[in-house]
Design a protein around this motif. Structure first.
Motif, PDB file in Angstrom:
ATOM      1  N   ILE A  31       0.755  -1.038  -0.282  1.00 54.90           N
ATOM      2  CA  ILE A  31      -0.131   0.014   0.283  1.00 54.90           C
ATOM      3  C   ILE A  31       0.902   1.044  -0.034  1.00 54.90           C
ATOM      4  O   ILE A  31       2.129   1.592   0.812  1.00 54.90           O
ATOM      5  CB  ILE A  31      -0.982   0.287   0.635  1.00 54.90           C
ATOM      6  CG1 ILE A  31      -1.858  -0.842   1.623  1.00 54.90           C
ATOM      7  CG2 ILE A  31      -1.817   1.244   1.466  1.00 54.90           C
ATOM      8  CD1 ILE A  31      -2.618  -1.299   2.787  1.00 54.90           C
ATOM      9  N   ASN A  32       0.520   2.039  -1.718  1.00 56.63           N
ATOM     10  CA  ASN A  32       1.015   3.551  -0.879  1.00 56.63           C
ATOM     11  C   ASN A  32       0.826   4.276  -0.095  1.00 56.63           C
ATOM     12  O   ASN A  32       0.771   4.467   1.492  1.00 56.63           O
ATOM     13  CB  ASN A  32       1.564   3.942  -2.222  1.00 56.63           C
ATOM     14  CG  ASN A  32       2.304   2.861  -3.439  1.00 56.63           C
ATOM     15  OD1 ASN A  32       3.681   2.383  -3.280  1.00 56.63           O
ATOM     16  ND2 ASN A  32       1.967   3.172  -4.642  1.00 56.63           N
ATOM     17  N   THR A  52       2.361   8.299   4.180  1.00 54.20           N
ATOM     18  CA  THR A  52       2.771   7.836   3.195  1.00 54.20           C
ATOM     19  C   THR A  52       3.862   6.564   4.113  1.00 54.20           C
ATOM     20  O   THR A  52       3.677   5.879   4.996  1.00 54.20           O
ATOM     21  CB  THR A  52       4.033   8.460   2.233  1.00 54.20           C
ATOM     22  OG1 THR A  52       5.976   8.468   3.907  1.00 54.20           O
ATOM     23  CG2 THR A  52       4.001   9.495   1.821  1.00 54.20           C
ATOM     24  N   SER A  53       4.086   5.131   3.328  1.00 52.37           N
ATOM     25  CA  SER A  53       4.826   4.133   2.901  1.00 52.37           C
ATOM     26  C   SER A  53       5.926   3.785   4.060  1.00 52.37           C
ATOM     27  O   SER A  53       6.065   3.787   5.118  1.00 52.37           O
ATOM     28  CB  SER A  53       5.005   3.603   1.991  1.00 52.37           C
ATOM     29  OG  SER A  53       5.698   3.827   0.814  1.00 52.37           O
ATOM     30  N   VAL A  98      -4.125   4.164  -1.642  1.00 52.17           N
ATOM     31  CA  VAL A  98      -3.465   3.819  -2.985  1.00 52.17           C
ATOM     32  C   VAL A  98      -2.964   2.821  -2.586  1.00 52.17           C
ATOM     33  O   VAL A  98      -1.764   2.474  -1.893  1.00 52.17           O
ATOM     34  CB  VAL A  98      -2.308   5.046  -3.228  1.00 52.17           C
ATOM     35  CG1 VAL A  98      -1.872   5.036  -4.230  1.00 52.17           C
ATOM     36  CG2 VAL A  98      -2.880   6.745  -2.565  1.00 52.17           C
ATOM     37  N   ILE A  99      -3.006   1.667  -3.632  1.00 55.89           N
ATOM     38  CA  ILE A  99      -2.527   0.456  -3.946  1.00 55.89           C
ATOM     39  C   ILE A  99      -2.628   0.013  -4.954  1.00 55.89           C
ATOM     40  O   ILE A  99      -2.679   0.310  -6.598  1.00 55.89           O
ATOM     41  CB  ILE A  99      -3.629  -0.477  -3.847  1.00 55.89           C
ATOM     42  CG1 ILE A  99      -4.062  -0.150  -2.120  1.00 55.89           C
ATOM     43  CG2 ILE A  99      -3.514  -1.964  -3.578  1.00 55.89           C
ATOM     44  CD1 ILE A  99      -5.232  -0.949  -1.619  1.00 55.89           C
ATOM     45  N   PRO A 100      -0.778   0.024  -5.297  1.00 54.69           N
ATOM     46  CA  PRO A 100      -0.493  -0.419  -6.694  1.00 54.69           C
ATOM     47  C   PRO A 100      -0.755  -1.476  -7.324  1.00 54.69           C
ATOM     48  O   PRO A 100      -1.319  -2.899  -6.719  1.00 54.69           O
ATOM     49  CB  PRO A 100       0.424  -0.419  -7.070  1.00 54.69           C
ATOM     50  CG  PRO A 100       1.300  -0.872  -5.095  1.00 54.69           C
ATOM     51  CD  PRO A 100      -0.289  -0.287  -4.308  1.00 54.69           C
ATOM     52  N   GLU A 101      -1.160  -1.162  -8.465  1.00 55.42           N
ATOM     53  CA  GLU A 101      -2.168  -3.463  -9.403  1.00 55.42           C
ATOM     54  C   GLU A 101      -1.067  -3.421 -10.437  1.00 55.42           C
ATOM     55  O   GLU A 101      -0.965  -1.923 -11.250  1.00 55.42           O
ATOM     56  CB  GLU A 101      -3.715  -2.808  -9.316  1.00 55.42           C
ATOM     57  CG  GLU A 101      -3.744  -2.932  -7.726  1.00 55.42           C
ATOM     58  CD  GLU A 101      -5.973  -2.373  -8.124  1.00 55.42           C
ATOM     59  OE1 GLU A 101      -6.406  -2.383  -9.383  1.00 55.42           O
ATOM     60  OE2 GLU A 101      -6.840  -2.752  -7.075  1.00 55.42           O
ATOM     61  N   GLY A 104      -1.398   0.325 -12.220  1.00 55.02           N
ATOM     62  CA  GLY A 104      -0.677   1.560 -12.430  1.00 55.02           C
ATOM     63  C   GLY A 104      -1.781   1.465 -11.182  1.00 55.02           C
ATOM     64  O   GLY A 104      -2.313   0.486 -10.237  1.00 55.02           O
ATOM     65  N   ASN A 105      -1.378   2.775 -10.249  1.00 56.56           N
ATOM     66  CA  ASN A 105      -2.076   2.823  -8.767  1.00 56.56           C
ATOM     67  C   ASN A 105      -3.904   3.164  -8.941  1.00 56.56           C
ATOM     68  O   ASN A 105      -3.866   3.656  -9.769  1.00 56.56           O
ATOM     69  CB  ASN A 105      -1.144   4.015  -8.260  1.00 56.56           C
ATOM     70  CG  ASN A 105      -0.214   4.135  -8.219  1.00 56.56           C
ATOM     71  OD1 ASN A 105       0.451   3.122  -7.865  1.00 56.56           O
ATOM     72  ND2 ASN A 105       0.262   4.479  -7.958  1.00 56.56           N
ATOM     73  N   ARG A 106      -4.160   2.207  -7.790  1.00 50.41           N
ATOM     74  CA  ARG A 106      -5.891   2.795  -7.551  1.00 50.41           C
ATOM     75  C   ARG A 106      -6.109   3.241  -6.446  1.00 50.41           C
ATOM     76  O   ARG A 106      -5.509   2.767  -5.444  1.00 50.41           O
ATOM     77  CB  ARG A 106      -6.788   0.995  -7.919  1.00 50.41           C
ATOM     78  CG  ARG A 106      -7.629   1.650  -7.991  1.00 50.41           C
ATOM     79  CD  ARG A 106      -8.201  -0.131  -8.302  1.00 50.41           C
ATOM     80  NE  ARG A 106      -9.804   0.210  -8.325  1.00 50.41           N
ATOM     81  CZ  ARG A 106     -11.092  -0.958  -8.856  1.00 50.41           C
ATOM     82  NH1 ARG A 106     -10.412  -1.658  -9.494  1.00 50.41           N
ATOM     83  NH2 ARG A 106     -11.988  -0.918  -8.418  1.00 50.41           N
ATOM     84  N   LEU A 107      -7.321   4.721  -6.388  1.00 56.26           N
ATOM     85  CA  LEU A 107      -7.436   4.342  -5.394  1.00 56.26           C
ATOM     86  C   LEU A 107      -8.988   3.843  -4.290  1.00 56.26           C
ATOM     87  O   LEU A 107      -9.179   3.687  -5.474  1.00 56.26           O
ATOM     88  CB  LEU A 107      -7.987   6.036  -4.743  1.00 56.26           C
ATOM     89  CG  LEU A 107      -8.160   6.472  -4.001  1.00 56.26           C
ATOM     90  CD1 LEU A 107      -6.639   6.927  -3.190  1.00 56.26           C
ATOM     91  CD2 LEU A 107      -8.604   8.584  -4.209  1.00 56.26           C
TER      92      LEU A 107
END
Length: 119
Positions: A31-32, A52-53, A98-101, A104-107
């Motif tokens: 998770i960002n 932030t992470s 904000v989760i990287p998939e 791309g990143n998805r909120l």
């Protein structure tokens, strides 16, 4: 699928404290940024705090010195410790992540938890 679930809201007297939690679950590798926002009746949703992470934080001026955001990366959970609460803090509080998939990143957003500050 990723879900965010908030907890910890409720009714508190002015000057009191509450601790909100938001746990992310599902297909999560990392998770960002994570954050808390709030929306009072008749008002737009506004930023409360982000983290932030790496642990860097940012706060709205209205909550600086009273609220503290933190996270437990092992538990995919973000917290909001709220002290010296005021009636104007009354709102529905939402967490996001904000989760990287692969695309791309998805909120993602949680469903919200009500915080009411009243005597």
């Amino acid at each position: 699928q990723v879900q965010l679930v908030e907890s910890g809201g409720g009714l508190v007297q002015p000057g009191g404290s509450l601790r909100l939690s938001c746990a992310a679950s599902g297909s999560i590798f990392s998770i960002n940024a994570m954050g808390w926002y709030r929306q009072a009746p008749g008002k737009q949703r506004e930023l409360v705090a982000t983290i932030t992470s790496g642990g860097s934080t940012n706060y709205a001026d209205s909550v600086k010195g009273r609220f503290t955001i933190s996270r437990d990366n092992a538990k995919n959970t973000v917290y909001l410790q709220m002290n010296s609460l005021k009636p104007e803090d009354t709102a529905v509080y939402y967490c996001n992540a904000v989760i990287p998939e692969w695309q791309g990143n998805r909120l993602y957003w949680g469903q919200g938890t009500q915080v009411t500050v009243s005597s």
